[in-house]
Design a protein around this motif. Structure first.
Motif, short mmCIF file in Angstrom:
data_model
loop_
_atom_site.label_atom_id
_atom_site.label_comp_id
_atom_site.label_asym_id
_atom_site.label_seq_id
_atom_site.Cartn_x
_atom_site.Cartn_y
_atom_site.Cartn_z
N PRO A 74 0.80 -1.23 0.00
CA PRO A 74 0.00 0.00 0.00
C PRO A 74 0.84 1.28 0.00
O PRO A 74 0.53 2.23 -0.74
CB PRO A 74 -0.85 -0.12 1.27
N ILE A 75 1.90 1.33 0.80
CA ILE A 75 2.73 2.55 0.82
C ILE A 75 3.41 2.72 -0.53
O ILE A 75 3.42 3.83 -1.10
CB ILE A 75 3.75 2.49 1.97
N SER A 76 3.98 1.66 -1.07
CA SER A 76 4.66 1.75 -2.36
C SER A 76 3.72 2.27 -3.45
O SER A 76 4.10 3.13 -4.26
CB SER A 76 5.20 0.39 -2.78
N CYS A 77 2.50 1.76 -3.46
CA CYS A 77 1.55 2.17 -4.50
C CYS A 77 1.14 3.63 -4.34
O CYS A 77 0.99 4.36 -5.33
CB CYS A 77 0.33 1.26 -4.49
N VAL A 78 0.97 4.08 -3.11
CA VAL A 78 0.64 5.49 -2.87
C VAL A 78 1.81 6.38 -3.28
O VAL A 78 1.64 7.40 -3.95
CB VAL A 78 0.24 5.72 -1.40
N LEU A 79 3.03 6.01 -2.88
CA LEU A 79 4.20 6.82 -3.24
C LEU A 79 4.36 6.89 -4.76
O LEU A 79 4.62 7.97 -5.31
CB LEU A 79 5.46 6.23 -2.61
N ALA A 80 4.23 5.76 -5.43
CA ALA A 80 4.38 5.74 -6.88
C ALA A 80 3.30 6.56 -7.57
O ALA A 80 3.55 7.18 -8.62
CB ALA A 80 4.36 4.31 -7.39
N SER A 81 2.11 6.59 -6.99
CA SER A 81 1.00 7.34 -7.59
C SER A 81 1.16 8.84 -7.38
O SER A 81 0.84 9.64 -8.27
CB SER A 81 -0.33 6.88 -7.00
N ALA A 83 4.03 10.45 -6.72
CA ALA A 83 5.30 10.95 -7.24
C ALA A 83 5.65 10.18 -8.52
O ALA A 83 6.51 9.31 -8.52
CB ALA A 83 6.41 10.79 -6.20
N PRO A 84 4.98 10.50 -9.63
CA PRO A 84 5.12 9.70 -10.84
C PRO A 84 6.50 9.76 -11.50
O PRO A 84 6.78 8.96 -12.41
CB PRO A 84 4.04 10.26 -11.77
N ALA A 85 7.36 10.68 -11.06
CA ALA A 85 8.70 10.76 -11.62
C ALA A 85 9.74 10.05 -10.74
O ALA A 85 10.92 10.00 -11.09
CB ALA A 85 9.12 12.22 -11.82
N ALA A 86 9.30 9.52 -9.62
CA ALA A 86 10.22 8.86 -8.68
C ALA A 86 10.20 7.35 -8.89
O ALA A 86 9.29 6.79 -9.50
CB ALA A 86 9.83 9.19 -7.24
N THR A 87 11.23 6.71 -8.36
CA THR A 87 11.32 5.26 -8.34
C THR A 87 11.16 4.78 -6.90
O THR A 87 11.72 5.38 -5.98
CB THR A 87 12.69 4.80 -8.87
N VAL A 88 10.39 3.73 -6.70
CA VAL A 88 10.14 3.21 -5.35
C VAL A 88 10.81 1.84 -5.22
O VAL A 88 10.59 0.95 -6.04
CB VAL A 88 8.63 3.09 -5.07
N TRP A 89 11.61 1.71 -4.17
CA TRP A 89 12.19 0.41 -3.82
C TRP A 89 11.40 -0.14 -2.64
O TRP A 89 11.40 0.43 -1.56
CB TRP A 89 13.68 0.57 -3.48
N GLU A 106 1.59 -2.91 -10.74
CA GLU A 106 1.04 -2.99 -12.09
C GLU A 106 -0.40 -2.49 -12.11
O GLU A 106 -0.82 -1.79 -13.04
CB GLU A 106 1.11 -4.44 -12.59
N ARG A 107 -1.14 -2.79 -11.07
CA ARG A 107 -2.54 -2.34 -10.99
C ARG A 107 -2.65 -0.81 -11.03
O ARG A 107 -3.60 -0.27 -11.59
CB ARG A 107 -3.19 -2.84 -9.70
N VAL A 108 -1.70 -0.13 -10.39
CA VAL A 108 -1.78 1.34 -10.32
C VAL A 108 -0.95 1.99 -11.43
O VAL A 108 -0.74 3.20 -11.41
CB VAL A 108 -1.36 1.88 -8.94
N GLY A 109 -0.49 1.20 -12.38
CA GLY A 109 0.22 1.74 -13.52
C GLY A 109 1.66 2.14 -13.24
O GLY A 109 2.21 3.02 -13.91
N ALA A 110 2.27 1.49 -12.25
CA ALA A 110 3.63 1.86 -11.86
C ALA A 110 4.59 0.68 -11.85
O ALA A 110 5.59 0.69 -11.15
CB ALA A 110 3.61 2.53 -10.49
N ALA A 111 4.29 -0.34 -12.65
CA ALA A 111 5.11 -1.55 -12.62
C ALA A 111 6.56 -1.27 -12.97
O ALA A 111 7.47 -1.94 -12.46
CB ALA A 111 4.54 -2.59 -13.58
N ASP A 112 6.80 -0.27 -13.81
CA ASP A 112 8.17 0.02 -14.24
C ASP A 112 8.94 0.87 -13.23
O ASP A 112 10.15 1.05 -13.36
CB ASP A 112 8.15 0.75 -15.59
N ARG A 113 8.24 1.37 -12.19
CA ARG A 113 8.89 2.26 -11.23
C ARG A 113 8.92 1.72 -9.80
O ARG A 113 9.47 2.37 -8.92
CB ARG A 113 8.21 3.64 -11.24
N VAL A 114 8.33 0.57 -9.58
CA VAL A 114 8.34 -0.05 -8.26
C VAL A 114 9.16 -1.33 -8.32
O VAL A 114 8.82 -2.25 -9.08
CB VAL A 114 6.91 -0.35 -7.76
N HIS A 115 10.23 -1.37 -7.57
CA HIS A 115 11.10 -2.54 -7.52
C HIS A 115 10.86 -3.26 -6.20
O HIS A 115 11.27 -2.78 -5.14
CB HIS A 115 12.57 -2.13 -7.63
#
Length: 201
Positions: A74-81, A83-89, A106-115
């Motif tokens: 949940p935190i990763s998905c909120v951060l990625a949403s 801050a769309p220019a940031a990368t989340v580990w 992937e559900r929130v459209g951030a699969a390429d930015r969340v590791h």
């Protein structure tokens, strides 16, 4: 009964998939969860307080953000949403949690930015502008302190860590310990028995 905890590396509990719905900063989330991970059936109350009371990253935030003990993400998905220019580990010892976090990114459209990775898979030279965590208090005080000693120094010089800890589980004593370690700690908010701590160098 099994011996699984949310900090078990490979949960043996049957997954029993489910969906967890919540809202943060005007956006609705519906994320996949499963048994054997932290707060599998709902958004943990401490995490809810953290996401409501801490200062979410600005939309123009760049660089790397760390979600320490990501659970189902949940935190990763909120951060990625937010801050769309940031990368989340998203770091967790629990492999099921990591798989869920990847699926939810992937559900929130951030699969390429969340590791979603195990702790030792984070590049050694990577520093973070922000660290977010509802830390795993139940691993024990010594283990918790070791966890924070490992990851807080990975903050960039001007970085900030946001932590949430229940008062009855040692939120105030953790505040004091962090100060003793040389960190600047501000009790940013208190709500529903939780302390939101802002930690900087």
């Amino acid at each position: 009964m099994t011996g699984d905890h949310y900090f078990t590396a490979e949960p043996s509990t049957a997954a029993a998939p489910r969906e967890v719905e919540f809202s943060v900063a005007g956006r609705d989330y519906a994320l996949r969860s499963a048994a054997g991970v932290f707060s599998a059936a709902r958004l943990d109350p401490g995490t809810a307080v953290l996401l409501r009371k801490a200062e979410l990253p600005a939309p123009d935030t760049t660089g790397a953000l760390l979600d320490l003990g990501c659970g189902f993400g949940p935190i990763s998905c909120v951060l990625a949403s937010t801050a769309p220019a940031a990368t989340v580990w998203a770091v967790d010892v629990n492999e099921r949690a990591r798989a869920l976090t990847a699926a939810n990114a992937e559900r929130v459209g951030a699969a390429d930015r969340v590791h979603a990775v195990a702790p030792d898979e984070v590049p050694a030279d990577l520093s973070f502008s922000q660290l977010w965590s509802n830390p795993p208090i139940r691993i024990g005080k010594a283990e918790l302190h070791e966890l924070l000693r490992r990851w807080l120094p990975r903050l960039a010089p001007d970085g900030v860590a946001w932590l949430v800890v229940a008062r009855h589980l040692g939120g105030d004593s953790l505040h004091g310990w962090l100060v003793e370690q040389g960190w600047r700690v501000d009790r940013h908010a208190s709500q529903k028995g939780y302390r939101v701590l802002r930690v900087t160098r």
